[in-house]
Design a protein around this motif. Structure first.
Motif, PDB file in Angstrom:
ATOM      1  N   SER A  23      -9.060  -0.995  -2.005  1.00  0.00           N
ATOM      2  CA  SER A  23      -9.807   0.065  -1.325  1.00  0.00           C
ATOM      3  C   SER A  23      -8.948   1.318  -1.193  1.00  0.00           C
ATOM      4  O   SER A  23      -9.416   2.446  -1.418  1.00  0.00           O
ATOM      5  CB  SER A  23     -10.264  -0.397   0.052  1.00  0.00           C
ATOM      6  OG  SER A  23     -11.108  -1.520  -0.035  1.00  0.00           O
ATOM      7  N   ALA A  24      -7.697   1.138  -0.811  1.00  0.00           N
ATOM      8  CA  ALA A  24      -6.798   2.276  -0.638  1.00  0.00           C
ATOM      9  C   ALA A  24      -6.560   2.985  -1.970  1.00  0.00           C
ATOM     10  O   ALA A  24      -6.572   4.220  -2.043  1.00  0.00           O
ATOM     11  CB  ALA A  24      -5.479   1.815  -0.032  1.00  0.00           C
TER      12      ALA A  24
ATOM     13  N   PHE B 219      -5.659  12.033   5.165  1.00  0.00           N
ATOM     14  CA  PHE B 219      -6.581  10.987   4.731  1.00  0.00           C
ATOM     15  C   PHE B 219      -6.212   9.711   5.456  1.00  0.00           C
ATOM     16  O   PHE B 219      -5.039   9.313   5.472  1.00  0.00           O
ATOM     17  CB  PHE B 219      -6.452  10.733   3.224  1.00  0.00           C
ATOM     18  CG  PHE B 219      -7.039  11.808   2.365  1.00  0.00           C
ATOM     19  CD1 PHE B 219      -8.333  11.719   1.885  1.00  0.00           C
ATOM     20  CD2 PHE B 219      -6.281  12.917   2.023  1.00  0.00           C
ATOM     21  CE1 PHE B 219      -8.868  12.714   1.088  1.00  0.00           C
ATOM     22  CE2 PHE B 219      -6.801  13.913   1.217  1.00  0.00           C
ATOM     23  CZ  PHE B 219      -8.105  13.813   0.747  1.00  0.00           C
ATOM     24  N   THR B 220      -7.205   9.053   6.037  1.00  0.00           N
ATOM     25  CA  THR B 220      -6.982   7.734   6.627  1.00  0.00           C
ATOM     26  C   THR B 220      -7.745   6.736   5.755  1.00  0.00           C
ATOM     27  O   THR B 220      -8.967   6.667   5.788  1.00  0.00           O
ATOM     28  CB  THR B 220      -7.462   7.685   8.087  1.00  0.00           C
ATOM     29  OG1 THR B 220      -8.873   7.900   8.142  1.00  0.00           O
ATOM     30  CG2 THR B 220      -6.764   8.746   8.912  1.00  0.00           C
ATOM     31  N   LEU B 221      -7.004   6.011   4.964  1.00  0.00           N
ATOM     32  CA  LEU B 221      -7.594   5.113   3.978  1.00  0.00           C
ATOM     33  C   LEU B 221      -7.627   3.677   4.497  1.00  0.00           C
ATOM     34  O   LEU B 221      -6.826   3.294   5.360  1.00  0.00           O
ATOM     35  CB  LEU B 221      -6.795   5.168   2.668  1.00  0.00           C
ATOM     36  CG  LEU B 221      -6.619   6.562   2.044  1.00  0.00           C
ATOM     37  CD1 LEU B 221      -5.890   6.455   0.716  1.00  0.00           C
ATOM     38  CD2 LEU B 221      -7.959   7.271   1.873  1.00  0.00           C
TER      39      LEU B 221
ATOM     40  N   ASN C 243       0.798  -1.222   0.000  1.00  0.00           N
ATOM     41  CA  ASN C 243       0.000   0.000   0.000  1.00  0.00           C
ATOM     42  C   ASN C 243       0.833   1.276   0.000  1.00  0.00           C
ATOM     43  O   ASN C 243       0.578   2.209  -0.764  1.00  0.00           O
ATOM     44  CB  ASN C 243      -0.937   0.026   1.208  1.00  0.00           C
ATOM     45  CG  ASN C 243      -2.138  -0.868   1.033  1.00  0.00           C
ATOM     46  OD1 ASN C 243      -2.220  -1.618   0.063  1.00  0.00           O
ATOM     47  ND2 ASN C 243      -3.081  -0.791   1.965  1.00  0.00           N
TER      48      ASN C 243
ATOM     49  N   THR D 295      -2.716   4.365   5.734  1.00  0.00           N
ATOM     50  CA  THR D 295      -3.491   3.217   5.245  1.00  0.00           C
ATOM     51  C   THR D 295      -3.459   2.130   6.300  1.00  0.00           C
ATOM     52  O   THR D 295      -2.397   1.786   6.834  1.00  0.00           O
ATOM     53  CB  THR D 295      -2.962   2.711   3.894  1.00  0.00           C
ATOM     54  OG1 THR D 295      -3.663   1.521   3.518  1.00  0.00           O
ATOM     55  CG2 THR D 295      -1.486   2.428   3.920  1.00  0.00           C
TER      56      THR D 295
ATOM     57  N   GLN E  37     -13.841   5.480   5.625  1.00  0.00           N
ATOM     58  CA  GLN E  37     -13.011   6.616   5.249  1.00  0.00           C
ATOM     59  C   GLN E  37     -12.807   7.527   6.447  1.00  0.00           C
ATOM     60  O   GLN E  37     -13.666   7.634   7.327  1.00  0.00           O
ATOM     61  CB  GLN E  37     -13.677   7.427   4.127  1.00  0.00           C
ATOM     62  CG  GLN E  37     -13.825   6.708   2.812  1.00  0.00           C
ATOM     63  CD  GLN E  37     -12.503   6.552   2.084  1.00  0.00           C
ATOM     64  OE1 GLN E  37     -11.570   7.332   2.250  1.00  0.00           O
ATOM     65  NE2 GLN E  37     -12.417   5.510   1.246  1.00  0.00           N
TER      66      GLN E  37
ATOM     67  N   VAL F  18      -1.208  10.777   4.209  1.00  0.00           N
ATOM     68  CA  VAL F  18      -2.074   9.648   3.880  1.00  0.00           C
ATOM     69  C   VAL F  18      -1.643   8.470   4.731  1.00  0.00           C
ATOM     70  O   VAL F  18      -0.466   8.076   4.712  1.00  0.00           O
ATOM     71  CB  VAL F  18      -1.980   9.270   2.391  1.00  0.00           C
ATOM     72  CG1 VAL F  18      -2.893   8.083   2.083  1.00  0.00           C
ATOM     73  CG2 VAL F  18      -2.340  10.450   1.500  1.00  0.00           C
TER      74      VAL F  18
ATOM     75  N   SER G  63      -9.783   4.782  -3.187  1.00  0.00           N
ATOM     76  CA  SER G  63     -10.009   5.932  -2.324  1.00  0.00           C
ATOM     77  C   SER G  63      -9.066   7.077  -2.677  1.00  0.00           C
ATOM     78  O   SER G  63      -9.463   8.249  -2.674  1.00  0.00           O
ATOM     79  CB  SER G  63      -9.825   5.537  -0.857  1.00  0.00           C
ATOM     80  OG  SER G  63     -10.732   4.521  -0.494  1.00  0.00           O
ATOM     81  N   PHE G  64      -7.826   6.749  -2.941  1.00  0.00           N
ATOM     82  CA  PHE G  64      -6.865   7.794  -3.308  1.00  0.00           C
ATOM     83  C   PHE G  64      -7.307   8.500  -4.579  1.00  0.00           C
ATOM     84  O   PHE G  64      -7.302   9.740  -4.650  1.00  0.00           O
ATOM     85  CB  PHE G  64      -5.468   7.193  -3.497  1.00  0.00           C
ATOM     86  CG  PHE G  64      -4.423   8.227  -3.839  1.00  0.00           C
ATOM     87  CD1 PHE G  64      -3.660   8.802  -2.836  1.00  0.00           C
ATOM     88  CD2 PHE G  64      -4.216   8.642  -5.152  1.00  0.00           C
ATOM     89  CE1 PHE G  64      -2.711   9.783  -3.138  1.00  0.00           C
ATOM     90  CE2 PHE G  64      -3.275   9.609  -5.460  1.00  0.00           C
ATOM     91  CZ  PHE G  64      -2.520  10.183  -4.457  1.00  0.00           C
TER      92      PHE G  64
ATOM     93  N   GLY H 136     -13.860   0.619  -0.435  1.00  0.00           N
ATOM     94  CA  GLY H 136     -13.463   1.858   0.216  1.00  0.00           C
ATOM     95  C   GLY H 136     -14.491   2.457   1.142  1.00  0.00           C
ATOM     96  O   GLY H 136     -14.453   3.665   1.377  1.00  0.00           O
TER      97      GLY H 136
END
Length: 438
Positions: A340-341, A332-334, A209, A254, A289, A252, A344-345, A286
């Motif tokens: 999903s990460a 951002f907390t993914l 990730n 993850t 979030q 960011v 989401s990004f 995702g």
């Protein structure tokens, strides 16, 4: 910090993110450093482009009437009284019945009305034999022909590509105001993670990730820094986040943000730092979030980070903003699942990166394409399904293996098929909205 059991729409979550983002303060940089950055001022022509009448060809400056009778059969011969090269700033005047040899880009002599290309002559130095006539202005570049003085050449908000840099240089500007390249710090958490290239033991996986997200940030025009893997312990996560703030315009993370559980270490750590909203977004993959801002601690200064110093390249030294205590950095907390990460990004972090630069051109390209096979989607959620887009045929093939953990399928995809919240299935031949992956 808060989260609700209700689902938030993709649009609402993105709108709240963009409302929080403040564009980075512009900085003045030299031409060697502005490629790929976003211009923060209009650049106008200080003077006309070109600033003087000049030759568009290697040849001979002449008066039109002196060569009007020239033909292949009966060339006109004129004495050559001078030679003007590009960059020659001397003052030359063309007398009737003569020619001046001239190079491409050289200033047109006073009295010259046209340039006869060297290919229409015998190339003589003392005298020249000309085999064809020329019209007024032939092979002449007039002052202001390209741009008038005061004309805006490149507008604020433009991402500077090589041709824009050329125009700015041609306008005589040695430096311009630009938004600095955003600095993005990526952190992965998880006791299960191991560094790629090291041996695995049962129960561990290699971290993909953080490398993926750092690469995605660079692809979006950022300076990206990957922090080493952090264990699932708030006492480790919090110092690491604080330590990175001095070199971050955006962070960011993850992993560690699922909706409940003792291993939600990112949520536990961020609760002590700032206002972060954790929520369920109506999307797949995702759904979990988190987004908010975190404050730079008073104990951290640009000169003395809390725990370690970071190397800077020449660009960073010139462009980096000076952080101050209390500055708030978006974070951002993914989710921890790689697909999903990634999704989401692209859906949320990429537009935020554009907003940091005062730029609206980073959105993923959207096209319509015909599905080559059926697909399903859960009701009430917008699905972003991996697919292979054939632009020439106008078709997209959904890939098998759409689980959020199935990273191998992500590597085969060049597009995301978007299935609206109200649609639960689509069939072969249906037209779908497709996001083209960068």
């Amino acid at each position: 910090m808060s989260h609700s059991g209700e689902l938030t729409s993709v649009e609402e979550h993105l709108a709240e993110i963009l409302a929080t983002i403040t564009p980075l303060t512009p900085t003045e940089l030299g031409l060697n450093d502005i490629g790929g950055l976003v211009l923060a001022e209009d650049v106008s022509a200080v003077s006309a482009l070109p600033s003087f009448d000049n030759s568009g060809m290697d040849g001979y400056a002449v008066r039109v009437e002196d060569v009007a009778a020239a033909t292949e059969e009966k060339p006109v011969t004129l004495p050559v009284t001078a030679e003007v090269a590009a960059g020659d700033t001397g003052a030359y005047a063309l007398q009737p019945g003569t020619a001046i040899k001239i190079m491409t880009g050289a200033m047109l002599p006073h009295g010259a009305e046209a340039v006869v290309p060297v290919e229409w002559t015998d190339g003589g130095s003392a005298r020249v034999s000309i085999r064809a006539g020329a019209e007024y202005g032939s092979s002449v570049r007039l002052a202001g022909e390209d741009a008038k003085a005061g004309e805006v050449l490149v507008t604020a908000g433009t991402r500077l590509r090589p041709m824009h840099v050329a125009v700015i240089a041609a306008a005589g500007r040695g430096s311009v105001l630009v938004r600095p390249r955003p600095r993005v710090v990526v952190l992965s958490t998880g006791n299960e993670l191991a560094e790629p290239g090291t041996p695995l033991v049962p129960g561990r996986i290699w971290d993909s990730n953080s490398f993926m997200l750092a690469a995605a940030a660079r692809e979006a025009g950022c300076l990206a820094y990957r922090q080493a893997i952090l264990p699932d312990h708030p006492d480790e996560v919090l110092p690491a986040i604080e330590d990175q703030l001095v070199r971050a315009d955006l962070m960011v993370t993850t992993g560690g943000v699922s909706m409940g559980g003792e291993h939600d270490v990112v949520k536990a750590a961020l609760q002590q730092l700032g206002t972060i909203t954790f929520r369920k977004v109506a999307m797949q993959p995702g759904m979990p979030q988190g987004f908010g801002t975190i404050a730079l601690p008073a104990a951290v200064t640009p000169e003395e980070p809390q725990r370690r110093r970071f190397r800077h390249d020449a660009y960073e030294e010139a462009a980096a903003r000076v952080p101050a205590a209390g500055d708030r950095v978006p974070i951002f907390t993914l989710p921890g699942n790689p697909v999903s990460a990634y999704v989401s990004f692209q859906v949320f972090a990429r537009p935020a990166i554009a907003a940091l630069q005062g730029y609206d051109g980073l959105g993923l390209e959207t096209v319509q394409a015909e599905l080559t096979g059926p697909l399903r989607s859960p009701a009430g959620r917008r699905s972003f399904l991996r697919g292979v887009l054939d632009r020439a045929a106008g078709k997209v093939t959904p890939l098998t293996g759409q689980g959020s953990h199935q990273i191998a399928t992500l590597g085969k995809a060049n597009a995301l098929v978007v299935v609206p919240e109200w649609v639960v299935q689509m069939g072969e031949g249906d037209t779908a909205e497709v996001l083209v992956l960068p």
